[in-house]
Design a protein around this motif. Sequence first.
Motif, PDB file in Angstrom:
ATOM      1  N   TYR A  27      32.162  35.588  55.810  1.00 22.35           N
ATOM      2  CA  TYR A  27      33.454  34.904  55.735  1.00 22.35           C
ATOM      3  C   TYR A  27      34.295  35.245  56.964  1.00 22.35           C
ATOM      4  O   TYR A  27      35.270  34.563  57.271  1.00 22.35           O
ATOM      5  CB  TYR A  27      34.208  35.281  54.454  1.00 22.35           C
ATOM      6  CG  TYR A  27      33.676  34.592  53.194  1.00 22.35           C
ATOM      7  CD1 TYR A  27      32.379  34.101  53.130  1.00 22.35           C
ATOM      8  CD2 TYR A  27      34.478  34.428  52.073  1.00 22.35           C
ATOM      9  CE1 TYR A  27      31.903  33.480  51.992  1.00 22.35           C
ATOM     10  CE2 TYR A  27      34.008  33.804  50.923  1.00 22.35           C
ATOM     11  CZ  TYR A  27      32.713  33.334  50.893  1.00 22.35           C
ATOM     12  OH  TYR A  27      32.246  32.722  49.756  1.00 22.35           O
ATOM     13  N   TYR A  74      32.559  22.188  24.614  1.00 25.55           N
ATOM     14  CA  TYR A  74      33.627  21.368  24.028  1.00 25.55           C
ATOM     15  C   TYR A  74      33.162  19.991  23.530  1.00 25.55           C
ATOM     16  O   TYR A  74      33.944  19.291  22.884  1.00 25.55           O
ATOM     17  CB  TYR A  74      34.759  21.182  25.049  1.00 25.55           C
ATOM     18  CG  TYR A  74      35.409  22.476  25.470  1.00 25.55           C
ATOM     19  CD1 TYR A  74      35.951  23.342  24.524  1.00 25.55           C
ATOM     20  CD2 TYR A  74      35.488  22.848  26.806  1.00 25.55           C
ATOM     21  CE1 TYR A  74      36.550  24.538  24.901  1.00 25.55           C
ATOM     22  CE2 TYR A  74      36.095  24.041  27.193  1.00 25.55           C
ATOM     23  CZ  TYR A  74      36.617  24.877  26.239  1.00 25.55           C
ATOM     24  OH  TYR A  74      37.211  26.053  26.616  1.00 25.55           O
ATOM     25  N   ARG A 112      31.058  34.739  32.433  1.00 27.37           N
ATOM     26  CA  ARG A 112      29.732  34.224  32.055  1.00 27.37           C
ATOM     27  C   ARG A 112      28.566  34.802  32.833  1.00 27.37           C
ATOM     28  O   ARG A 112      27.509  35.040  32.273  1.00 27.37           O
ATOM     29  CB  ARG A 112      29.712  32.705  32.213  1.00 27.37           C
ATOM     30  CG  ARG A 112      30.373  32.010  31.077  1.00 27.37           C
ATOM     31  CD  ARG A 112      30.279  30.526  31.284  1.00 27.37           C
ATOM     32  NE  ARG A 112      31.614  29.969  31.397  1.00 27.37           N
ATOM     33  CZ  ARG A 112      31.914  28.954  32.176  1.00 27.37           C
ATOM     34  NH1 ARG A 112      30.998  28.388  32.920  1.00 27.37           N
ATOM     35  NH2 ARG A 112      33.146  28.498  32.222  1.00 27.37           N
ATOM     36  N   ASP A 167      40.985  25.109  47.663  1.00 22.02           N
ATOM     37  CA  ASP A 167      40.153  26.094  48.356  1.00 22.02           C
ATOM     38  C   ASP A 167      39.434  25.441  49.541  1.00 22.02           C
ATOM     39  O   ASP A 167      39.307  26.038  50.622  1.00 22.02           O
ATOM     40  CB  ASP A 167      39.115  26.653  47.366  1.00 22.02           C
ATOM     41  CG  ASP A 167      39.068  28.173  47.388  1.00 22.02           C
ATOM     42  OD1 ASP A 167      39.449  28.740  48.410  1.00 22.02           O
ATOM     43  OD2 ASP A 167      38.651  28.775  46.395  1.00 22.02           O
ATOM     44  N   ARG A 208      28.621  24.661  41.781  1.00 22.57           N
ATOM     45  CA  ARG A 208      29.381  25.409  40.776  1.00 22.57           C
ATOM     46  C   ARG A 208      30.067  24.452  39.799  1.00 22.57           C
ATOM     47  O   ARG A 208      30.110  24.684  38.600  1.00 22.57           O
ATOM     48  CB  ARG A 208      30.441  26.234  41.519  1.00 22.57           C
ATOM     49  CG  ARG A 208      30.886  27.479  40.818  1.00 22.57           C
ATOM     50  CD  ARG A 208      31.775  28.261  41.758  1.00 22.57           C
ATOM     51  NE  ARG A 208      32.558  29.242  41.047  1.00 22.57           N
ATOM     52  CZ  ARG A 208      32.176  30.486  40.821  1.00 22.57           C
ATOM     53  NH1 ARG A 208      31.010  30.902  41.256  1.00 22.57           N
ATOM     54  NH2 ARG A 208      32.950  31.324  40.162  1.00 22.57           N
TER      55      ARG A 208
HETATM   56  P1  NDP Z   1      37.519  27.910  37.327  1.00 20.04           P
HETATM   57  O1  NDP Z   1      38.571  28.959  37.478  1.00 20.04           O
HETATM   58  O2  NDP Z   1      37.817  26.538  37.801  1.00 20.04           O
HETATM   59  O3  NDP Z   1      37.142  27.912  35.797  1.00 20.04           O
HETATM   60  C1  NDP Z   1      36.466  26.858  35.162  1.00 20.04           C
HETATM   61  C2  NDP Z   1      36.810  27.018  33.700  1.00 20.04           C
HETATM   62  O4  NDP Z   1      38.171  26.620  33.495  1.00 20.04           O
HETATM   63  C3  NDP Z   1      36.033  26.127  32.771  1.00 20.04           C
HETATM   64  O5  NDP Z   1      34.769  26.669  32.468  1.00 20.04           O
HETATM   65  C4  NDP Z   1      36.940  26.138  31.553  1.00 20.04           C
HETATM   66  O6  NDP Z   1      36.737  27.415  30.924  1.00 20.04           O
HETATM   67  C5  NDP Z   1      38.336  26.128  32.174  1.00 20.04           C
HETATM   68  N1  NDP Z   1      38.837  24.780  32.288  1.00 20.04           N
HETATM   69  C6  NDP Z   1      38.286  23.705  32.911  1.00 20.04           C
HETATM   70  N2  NDP Z   1      39.047  22.621  32.799  1.00 20.04           N
HETATM   71  C7  NDP Z   1      40.128  23.000  32.093  1.00 20.04           C
HETATM   72  C8  NDP Z   1      41.294  22.325  31.636  1.00 20.04           C
HETATM   73  N3  NDP Z   1      41.481  21.040  31.901  1.00 20.04           N
HETATM   74  N4  NDP Z   1      42.195  23.017  30.929  1.00 20.04           N
HETATM   75  C9  NDP Z   1      42.019  24.321  30.657  1.00 20.04           C
HETATM   76  N5  NDP Z   1      40.938  25.027  31.052  1.00 20.04           N
HETATM   77  C10 NDP Z   1      40.007  24.366  31.762  1.00 20.04           C
HETATM   78  O7  NDP Z   1      36.154  28.318  37.957  1.00 20.04           O
HETATM   79  P2  NDP Z   1      35.668  29.248  39.114  1.00 20.04           P
HETATM   80  O8  NDP Z   1      35.480  30.613  38.591  1.00 20.04           O
HETATM   81  O9  NDP Z   1      34.505  28.529  39.668  1.00 20.04           O
HETATM   82  O10 NDP Z   1      36.830  29.241  40.246  1.00 20.04           O
HETATM   83  C11 NDP Z   1      37.969  30.097  40.294  1.00 20.04           C
HETATM   84  C12 NDP Z   1      38.549  30.075  41.716  1.00 20.04           C
HETATM   85  O11 NDP Z   1      37.738  30.862  42.566  1.00 20.04           O
HETATM   86  C13 NDP Z   1      38.588  28.674  42.343  1.00 20.04           C
HETATM   87  O12 NDP Z   1      39.775  28.519  43.069  1.00 20.04           O
HETATM   88  C14 NDP Z   1      37.411  28.670  43.294  1.00 20.04           C
HETATM   89  O13 NDP Z   1      37.630  27.798  44.378  1.00 20.04           O
HETATM   90  C15 NDP Z   1      37.400  30.138  43.710  1.00 20.04           C
HETATM   91  N6  NDP Z   1      36.084  30.569  44.182  1.00 20.04           N
HETATM   92  C16 NDP Z   1      36.035  31.076  45.439  1.00 20.04           C
HETATM   93  C17 NDP Z   1      34.833  31.495  45.947  1.00 20.04           C
HETATM   94  C18 NDP Z   1      34.776  32.004  47.337  1.00 20.04           C
HETATM   95  O14 NDP Z   1      33.706  32.454  47.730  1.00 20.04           O
HETATM   96  N7  NDP Z   1      35.840  31.948  48.110  1.00 20.04           N
HETATM   97  C19 NDP Z   1      33.589  31.464  45.149  1.00 20.04           C
HETATM   98  C20 NDP Z   1      33.775  30.914  43.840  1.00 20.04           C
HETATM   99  C21 NDP Z   1      34.984  30.500  43.368  1.00 20.04           C
HETATM  100  P3  NDP Z   1      37.358  27.800  29.475  1.00 20.04           P
HETATM  101  O15 NDP Z   1      37.762  26.536  28.825  1.00 20.04           O
HETATM  102  O16 NDP Z   1      36.236  28.507  28.795  1.00 20.04           O
HETATM  103  O17 NDP Z   1      38.516  28.688  29.787  1.00 20.04           O
END
Ligand code: NDP
Length: 418
Positions: free
Chosen positions: A271, A398, A252, A354, A386
Motif C-alpha cells: 500500500y 436475509y 466471518r 474507498d 468481496r
Molecule cells: P461492509 O462493512 O460493507 O459490511 C457488509 C455487511 O454490512 C453486510 O454483510 C451486512 O452485514 C451489512 N449490510 C449490508 N447492507 C446493509 C444495509 N443496507 N443496512 C444495514 N447493514 C447492511 O464490508 P467490508 O468489511 O467488506 O468493508 C468495510 C470497509 O473496509 C469498507 O469501507 C471497505 O472498503 C474497507 N476495506 C478496505 C480494505 C483495504 O484493504 N483498504 C480491504 C477490505 C475492506 P450484517 O447485516 O450482518 O450486519
Amino acid sequence: MEAPRVPRTTELEFGGTWGAACLTLLLPASTFYLLLVSRTAGASLLSLPPFPTFRSLWDPTDLGLVLAWIAAQALLAQAPLGKVTEGTPLRDKTRLQYRINGCHALGVTGVVLGAGLAGGLRLSYVYDHFLQLAFAATLVAFALSLILYLKALVAPQNALAPGGNSGNPIYDFFLGHELNPRIGSFDLKFFCELRPGLLGWAVINMGMLMKEAELRGSPSLAMVLVNGFQLLYVVDALWHEEAVLTTMDIQRDGFGFMLAFGDLAWVPFLYSLQGHFLVTHPHKVSLPAAAGIVLLNGLGYAIFRGANSQKNTFRRNPNDPRVAGLRTIPTATGRRLLVSGWWGLVRHPNYLGDLLMALAWSLPCGLTHALPYFYPIYFLLLLLHREARDERHCLRQYGLAWREYCRKVPFRILPYVY
Ligand code: NDP
C-alpha cells in the motif's frame, strides 16, 4: 446451553484448494515482483526485474526489527488505556470483549518516532532495507499462519470459522480455521487487522518521504500528498477502531494466511508503493492538479466515512438519533436493512468512497507509469470479489428481504453504472 457446532465448509471460495495453494505462493511472489519493478529505472510492469537471491533478502537485523515492532505494538494494544467494548454476538450468543486503544498506540508511536527523529534517527533506512524488511514480514506471516492453523486444530469445535472449516489443511490454512484466535484476552486477528501493518504502513511512508528529502533536499508535493492521504486513512481507521468489529474480516473470516499475510506484509509494503515509486521516479504535481486530487480524496473520504459510520451506528443501536429517521426493511432474523441514507444510494457505498480515495492516492505519481496504479486496480478487483461474497452471504442470511433491498437499491457500487 451448548454452542451449536460449526458445520463443515462445503462451498469453497477463492478457487477452492488449488486457488488457496496458488494464492499462498502468488501473493508473496507478486509483492516482491512489484517492489523490485518499482526499483528499476523504467518501472515497467512488462519487464522482468533481476531475480533476488536469498542472501539479498535475508537480514537477521531486519527480522529482529519487524519482530520488535510487532512486540511493541502488542504491548501497546494490551496497555490498560482506552475502553473495553463488546463485539457482535457469536454463534452461542455470547460476545467477546475488545480493548479499543488504537489512538493511544498511534499517539505513543508518534511521540517515540518524533523523539527518535529529533535524536537523529535515519528513517530512510526503511527504503534502503525495504526488500529485507518485506521478506522478514513475509516470514513472520507464514510462521504466524502455521501457528494459527495448529492452534485451531486443538481449539473447541464451536470456535472454528464457518468459512475455513473444510477439513482440507491447505484451504483452512489459507482462509483461517479458527474465527477469533486469542491468547488470554489478546485477540490476534483484531490486533493484526489495525496495528502492526496499518501503523507500519504510515511509518514506511514517512521513511519514503525522508529518503526523498535526503536525495533531493526536500520532499516533493506528490510525496506530501501521498503521505497526507494515507496517513488520514490510517488515523481514521484507528479513530473508528470499534467499527472494525462489524466488518466481514472480524465477524466471518477466520484468521489464516490470507489475513495474516495481508495485515503484516501486503498492506504495509504494497500500500506504500506510491511513496516507494516516487523516491526513484519523481513527479512534479502542479498546484491546480494537487487541488483537484485533494478534492477527489475529500469526496471519497466523505462517502467512505459517512457510509461506514452510518452502518456501524445502526448496527450498534438502531434507535440512535443519527440513524433513527432512516427508512429500513425488516428481515426474518430480527435485524433490519437500511434503504435510505448512504445505503439507499448503492448497496456498497463504502466501497465507492474507498475506490475514489484509492485513485487519489495514485494520481500524484502522474500518468506515465502503470505501476503506481497497482493499488486502485487491485482494490477494484478485491472489492468486486468481496462484494460478490457479501451479496451471497446476505442472500443466505436475509433471503426475501435481501431481494427486496436489491429491488429498491438496484446498483451495487456506482450509481447507474454497476
Ligand atoms: P461492509 O462493512 O460493507 O459490511 C457488509 C455487511 O454490512 C453486510 O454483510 C451486512 O452485514 C451489512 N449490510 C449490508 N447492507 C446493509 C444495509 N443496507 N443496512 C444495514 N447493514 C447492511 O464490508 P467490508 O468489511 O467488506 O468493508 C468495510 C470497509 O473496509 C469498507 O469501507 C471497505 O472498503 C474497507 N476495506 C478496505 C480494505 C483495504 O484493504 N483498504 C480491504 C477490505 C475492506 P450484517 O447485516 O450482518 O450486519
